[in-house]
Design a protein around this motif. Structure first.
Motif, PDB file in Angstrom:
ATOM      1  N   PRO A 196       0.813  -1.636  -0.156  1.00 32.30           N
ATOM      2  CA  PRO A 196      -0.231  -0.152  -0.064  1.00 32.30           C
ATOM      3  C   PRO A 196       0.682   2.039  -0.279  1.00 32.30           C
ATOM      4  O   PRO A 196       1.963   1.206   0.908  1.00 32.30           O
ATOM      5  CB  PRO A 196      -0.610  -0.338   1.234  1.00 32.30           C
ATOM      6  CG  PRO A 196       0.002  -1.148   2.177  1.00 32.30           C
ATOM      7  CD  PRO A 196       0.738  -1.552   1.724  1.00 32.30           C
ATOM      8  N   LEU A 197       0.522   1.997  -0.714  1.00 32.02           N
ATOM      9  CA  LEU A 197       0.936   3.747  -1.500  1.00 32.02           C
ATOM     10  C   LEU A 197       0.111   4.822  -0.900  1.00 32.02           C
ATOM     11  O   LEU A 197      -0.878   4.143  -2.113  1.00 32.02           O
ATOM     12  CB  LEU A 197       1.765   3.792  -2.046  1.00 32.02           C
ATOM     13  CG  LEU A 197       2.623   5.177  -2.339  1.00 32.02           C
ATOM     14  CD1 LEU A 197       3.575   4.769  -1.339  1.00 32.02           C
ATOM     15  CD2 LEU A 197       3.195   4.743  -3.919  1.00 32.02           C
ATOM     16  N   ARG A 198       0.139   5.809  -0.071  1.00 31.01           N
ATOM     17  CA  ARG A 198      -0.962   7.361  -0.052  1.00 31.01           C
ATOM     18  C   ARG A 198      -0.703   7.660  -1.178  1.00 31.01           C
ATOM     19  O   ARG A 198       0.581   7.776  -1.516  1.00 31.01           O
ATOM     20  CB  ARG A 198      -0.519   7.520   1.077  1.00 31.01           C
ATOM     21  CG  ARG A 198      -1.703   8.840   1.419  1.00 31.01           C
ATOM     22  CD  ARG A 198      -0.563  10.043   2.555  1.00 31.01           C
ATOM     23  NE  ARG A 198      -0.404   9.410   3.395  1.00 31.01           N
ATOM     24  CZ  ARG A 198       0.607   9.560   4.433  1.00 31.01           C
ATOM     25  NH1 ARG A 198       1.161  10.970   4.125  1.00 31.01           N
ATOM     26  NH2 ARG A 198       1.024   8.991   4.939  1.00 31.01           N
ATOM     27  N   PRO A 199      -1.743   7.288  -2.240  1.00 32.41           N
ATOM     28  CA  PRO A 199      -1.918   8.336  -3.313  1.00 32.41           C
ATOM     29  C   PRO A 199      -1.913   9.881  -3.175  1.00 32.41           C
ATOM     30  O   PRO A 199      -2.414  11.110  -2.530  1.00 32.41           O
ATOM     31  CB  PRO A 199      -3.081   7.986  -3.187  1.00 32.41           C
ATOM     32  CG  PRO A 199      -4.215   7.588  -2.384  1.00 32.41           C
ATOM     33  CD  PRO A 199      -3.551   7.203  -2.138  1.00 32.41           C
ATOM     34  N   VAL A 200      -0.595  10.451  -3.779  1.00 34.14           N
ATOM     35  CA  VAL A 200       0.251  11.751  -3.559  1.00 34.14           C
ATOM     36  C   VAL A 200      -0.839  12.395  -4.558  1.00 34.14           C
ATOM     37  O   VAL A 200       0.519  11.988  -5.215  1.00 34.14           O
ATOM     38  CB  VAL A 200       1.412  12.130  -3.144  1.00 34.14           C
ATOM     39  CG1 VAL A 200       1.932  13.738  -2.677  1.00 34.14           C
ATOM     40  CG2 VAL A 200       1.767  10.844  -1.892  1.00 34.14           C
TER      41      VAL A 200
END
Length: 384
Positions: A196-200
């Protein structure tokens, strides 16, 4: 560690990878970004080294069907275009990227390749070169008929070059997933090795339209866009007319496919721009009316905004379904997207506390996802 990132040649496929690529560079890694010449200036403005690989969507479609191919009938069903999409994304683009990336990988011998999930040529080139690789999503993964057609066409090409394991979107590799889990496709979640990776949000630096900062917040601010690839003059005109009837201010990003002058005279509460720095604008907005592109959808998720989705093509229809299912907005498709319907649905969304609450809960989920810097620190574990 030497890293090569690679994406298809479009804003919607490139922008989602830039936050992690920049974070990897800032962590001390040697980062190179391989994409088409049209997008290399964007990469270089982010302070990243680039090399040329692949070609843009216009050239890909022209390569498949010739420059004189008839335009798509706007009244045709989305399904009628699926074979064309299958050929371009399952054969033309992978073939070109594989041809360009194979010698590039040989020259640079990266420790890890991060390929955008739409760029099958990157996955195939890395696997056949014996280089560890991970995928990187550009939005919500949307299984369905069009993906099945792409997979079938891609399997034919992969067999030609000796690649086994065509399993979209991951090819069996770990996948960086920027979509919050609660709205991600269950089919993807069931089998993915998910990072998971925060959408920036990523946007080229620019000034916000006059009046956005310091505005009278007693009037809602609505943002209208159809993105960078699916702009439609008729849809924009109907949306502007409908939104202009509201007691609200409206900022319109016409995008590169629609000349703002074509939109004619607009209501006094509507401001039309060719482009806006979307990531900077969204925190000032109360409602987003848009096409359902992944970048805008995820940006609205992260900012806690209600959404009215007017899907035009590609994954926008399944993104619209996800917005409705999450309770953070509604959609109008095709002939239903009339001026009156856009006015009425927008009016309701601006006053719907339940939708706003769901949007804020989703924003909290996004905020809790790992940051690009956190994921960048994990990259060495995937290099093998």
């Amino acid at each position: 560690m030497r890293l090569i990132f690679t994406s298809l040649v479009s804003h919607g496929h490139l922008y989602p990878l830039l936050p992690l690529a920049v974070a990897a560079r800032d962590a001390g890694h040697d980062v190179l970004f391989a994409t088409g010449d049209d997008m290399r200036p964007v990469v270089e403005k982010a302070g990243l080294a680039s090399e040329s690989a692949g070609f843009g969507m216009h050239d890909a479609f022209a390569s498949a069907f010739g420059p004189d191919a008839p335009p798509r009938d706007p009244n045709a069903s989305p399904e009628s275009f699926y074979p064309v999409i299958g050929e371009v994304f399952g054969n033309v683009l992978p073939r070109r990227f594989f041809a360009d990336l194979t010698p590039l990988f040989e020259r640079h011998r990266p420790d890890l390749v991060v390929y955008e999930s739409g760029n099958a040529g990157g996955a195939i080139a890395a696997r056949l070169a014996g280089i560890p690789a991970i995928g990187h999503g550009f939005g919500r993964f949307s299984p369905g008929e069009v993906i099945d057609i792409i997979t079938s066409r891609l399997a034919e090409y992969a067999a030609e070059v000796g690649f086994e394991g065509v399993d979209l979107p991951s090819f069996g590799d770990p996948v960086v997933d920027i979509c919050p889990k609660s709205v991600q496709s269950p089919d993807f979640l069931a089998g993915a090795n998910r990072i998971p990776l925060r959408p920036v949000g990523w946007a080229e630096p620019g000034d916000l339209p006059a009046g956005v900062v310091g505005r009278d917040k007693s009037r809602p601010l609505i943002y209208l866009t159809l993105g960078t690839a699916f702009g439609d003059e008729g849809v924009l005109k109907r949306a502007i007319a409908g939104l202009g009837r509201l007691e609200a201010d409206v900022v319109v990003a016409a995008g590169p496919t629609v000349d703002p002058a074509q939109l004619g005279e607009v209501p006094g509460n509507v401001r039309v721009e060719a482009w806006v720095p979307q990531a900077e604008l969204l925190p000032h907005v109360d409602l987003v009316v848009h096409h359902g592109g992944s970048g805008t959808t995820l940006g609205a998720f992260g900012t806690g905004l209600p959404q009215l989705v007017l899907p035009q093509g590609a994954d926008q229809f399944t993104n619209a379904e996800a917005v409705v299912a999450a309770g953070v907005g509604t959609r109008l498709i095709g002939a239903d997207s009339t001026e009156d319907a856009i006015f009425e649905q927008s009016r309701k969304l601006l006053a719907d506390d339940e939708v706003l609450g769901a949007a804020r809960n989703l924003a909290a989920e996004v905020a809790a996802m790992p940051s690009p810097a956190e994921v960048a620190r994990r990259l060495p574990e995937f290099a093998g």
